[in-house]
Design a protein around this motif. Structure first.
Motif, short mmCIF file in Angstrom:
data_model
loop_
_atom_site.label_atom_id
_atom_site.label_comp_id
_atom_site.label_asym_id
_atom_site.label_seq_id
_atom_site.Cartn_x
_atom_site.Cartn_y
_atom_site.Cartn_z
N VAL A 80 0.85 -1.20 0.00
CA VAL A 80 0.00 0.00 0.00
C VAL A 80 0.88 1.25 0.00
O VAL A 80 0.63 2.20 -0.75
N SER A 81 1.93 1.24 0.80
CA SER A 81 2.85 2.38 0.84
C SER A 81 3.54 2.57 -0.50
O SER A 81 3.70 3.70 -0.98
N PHE A 82 3.92 1.48 -1.12
CA PHE A 82 4.59 1.54 -2.42
C PHE A 82 3.66 2.15 -3.48
O PHE A 82 4.04 3.08 -4.19
N LEU A 83 2.45 1.62 -3.58
CA LEU A 83 1.52 2.13 -4.60
C LEU A 83 1.06 3.55 -4.30
O LEU A 83 0.88 4.35 -5.22
N THR A 84 0.89 3.89 -3.04
CA THR A 84 0.53 5.25 -2.68
C THR A 84 1.66 6.21 -3.03
O THR A 84 1.44 7.26 -3.62
N GLY A 85 2.88 5.82 -2.72
CA GLY A 85 4.03 6.65 -3.06
C GLY A 85 4.23 6.79 -4.55
O GLY A 85 4.70 7.83 -5.02
N SER A 86 3.86 5.77 -5.30
CA SER A 86 4.03 5.84 -6.76
C SER A 86 3.08 6.84 -7.41
O SER A 86 3.26 7.20 -8.56
N MET A 87 2.10 7.32 -6.68
CA MET A 87 1.17 8.33 -7.21
C MET A 87 1.71 9.75 -7.05
O MET A 87 1.13 10.69 -7.60
N LEU A 88 2.82 9.90 -6.35
CA LEU A 88 3.30 11.23 -6.00
C LEU A 88 3.53 12.14 -7.20
O LEU A 88 3.05 13.26 -7.23
N PHE A 89 4.24 11.67 -8.20
CA PHE A 89 4.59 12.57 -9.30
C PHE A 89 3.52 12.70 -10.36
O PHE A 89 3.30 13.77 -10.91
N GLN A 90 2.83 11.61 -10.68
CA GLN A 90 1.82 11.68 -11.73
C GLN A 90 0.50 12.25 -11.21
O GLN A 90 -0.01 13.23 -11.72
N HIS A 91 -0.05 11.63 -10.24
CA HIS A 91 -1.40 11.95 -9.77
C HIS A 91 -1.40 13.14 -8.81
O HIS A 91 -2.06 14.15 -9.06
N MET A 92 -0.66 13.03 -7.74
CA MET A 92 -0.74 14.04 -6.68
C MET A 92 -0.14 15.38 -7.10
O MET A 92 -0.75 16.42 -6.89
N ARG A 93 1.03 15.34 -7.67
CA ARG A 93 1.71 16.58 -8.04
C ARG A 93 0.93 17.35 -9.11
O ARG A 93 0.72 18.56 -8.99
N ARG A 94 0.51 16.65 -10.13
CA ARG A 94 -0.24 17.32 -11.21
C ARG A 94 -1.57 17.86 -10.70
O ARG A 94 -1.96 18.98 -11.03
N ALA A 95 -2.29 17.06 -9.94
CA ALA A 95 -3.59 17.50 -9.44
C ALA A 95 -3.43 18.69 -8.50
O ALA A 95 -4.24 19.63 -8.52
N HIS A 96 -2.41 18.66 -7.67
CA HIS A 96 -2.18 19.78 -6.75
C HIS A 96 -1.88 21.07 -7.53
O HIS A 96 -2.45 22.12 -7.25
N ARG A 97 -1.02 20.97 -8.52
CA ARG A 97 -0.68 22.15 -9.32
C ARG A 97 -1.88 22.68 -10.10
O ARG A 97 -1.98 23.87 -10.35
N ALA A 98 -2.76 21.79 -10.48
CA ALA A 98 -3.96 22.20 -11.21
C ALA A 98 -5.11 22.58 -10.27
O ALA A 98 -6.20 22.90 -10.73
N ALA A 99 -4.86 22.54 -8.97
CA ALA A 99 -5.85 22.88 -7.94
C ALA A 99 -7.09 21.99 -8.02
O ALA A 99 -8.21 22.44 -7.84
N CYS A 100 -6.89 20.71 -8.31
CA CYS A 100 -7.99 19.75 -8.38
C CYS A 100 -8.01 18.89 -7.11
O CYS A 100 -7.01 18.27 -6.78
N ASN A 101 -9.11 18.87 -6.45
CA ASN A 101 -9.32 18.02 -5.27
C ASN A 101 -8.27 18.23 -4.18
O ASN A 101 -7.88 17.29 -3.50
N ARG A 102 -7.82 19.44 -4.02
CA ARG A 102 -6.77 19.69 -3.02
C ARG A 102 -7.22 19.33 -1.61
O ARG A 102 -6.47 18.72 -0.87
N GLY A 103 -8.43 19.73 -1.24
CA GLY A 103 -8.89 19.47 0.12
C GLY A 103 -8.97 17.99 0.45
O GLY A 103 -8.42 17.53 1.45
N SER A 104 -9.62 17.24 -0.41
CA SER A 104 -9.75 15.80 -0.14
C SER A 104 -8.42 15.09 -0.35
O SER A 104 -8.11 14.12 0.34
N GLY A 105 -7.59 15.57 -1.29
CA GLY A 105 -6.28 14.97 -1.51
C GLY A 105 -5.36 15.15 -0.32
O GLY A 105 -4.72 14.20 0.15
N TRP A 106 -5.28 16.38 0.18
CA TRP A 106 -4.45 16.62 1.37
C TRP A 106 -5.02 15.90 2.59
O TRP A 106 -4.28 15.41 3.44
N SER A 107 -6.34 15.81 2.67
CA SER A 107 -6.95 15.05 3.78
C SER A 107 -6.55 13.58 3.70
O SER A 107 -6.26 12.96 4.73
N MET A 108 -6.54 13.03 2.49
CA MET A 108 -6.09 11.63 2.31
C MET A 108 -4.64 11.47 2.78
O MET A 108 -4.32 10.54 3.51
#
Length: 162
Positions: A80-108
């Protein structure tokens, strides 16, 4: 309007050409499966710990499911840690920069960090007098995780549907 070289939201792009943040199918299914298994092992530990205690010769003893569910739960943390960490550059970074789902993403992220912290605390730091507090902090957050995950997914899909 000045646009940055690495901007994800170029104003001249139509909505269909803007990046979406949905994970690839294998990644999504792997995370869903692992989170479901992690949740199931946590719930089975809760049931065994609080409702399946067995009377023994020297008082109450633990049910065998309690030990096995805890072992399984701990083992699942690594993938779970591996797959969650693998989302850092594609999913999390891009979505954060695009201001998409920041609240729920940071909450996660904060909830996952809290679960890691309390899980570590249970394993390495908790004394017998503090163990119930560490345990409650961990399993209450763990029970909230599926709700937050569903909310995060729902918000993301709702946003991409518009």
């Amino acid at each position: 309007m000045r646009t940055h070289k690495h901007s994800l939201h170029h104003p001249s792009l139509p909505a269909a050409a803007r990046p979406h943040f949905r994970l690839e199918r294998w990644h999504r299914r792997g995370l869903y499966l692992l989170f479901a298994m992690l949740f199931a092992s946590g719930i089975s530990w809760l049931v065994a710990h609080y409702w399946l205690r067995m009377p023994g010769e020297f008082g109450e003893s633990i049910h065998p499911l309690e030990h096995w569910s805890m072992q399984w739960h701990g083992a699942l943390v690594v993938p779970v840690s591996f797959l969650t960490g693998s989302m850092l550059f594609q999913h999390m970074r891009r979505a954060h920069r695009a201001a998409c789902n920041r609240g729920s993403g940071w909450s996660m992220l904060l909830l996952l960090f809290w679960l890691a912290l309390t899980g570590y605390g249970l394993y390495y730091l908790a004394s017998e007098s503090w163990r119930p507090y560490w345990s409650s902090a961990h399993w209450l957050a763990g029970c909230a995780l599926p709700l937050l995950l569903v909310w995060h997914i729902w918000l993301g899909r709702r946003k991409t549907a518009h």
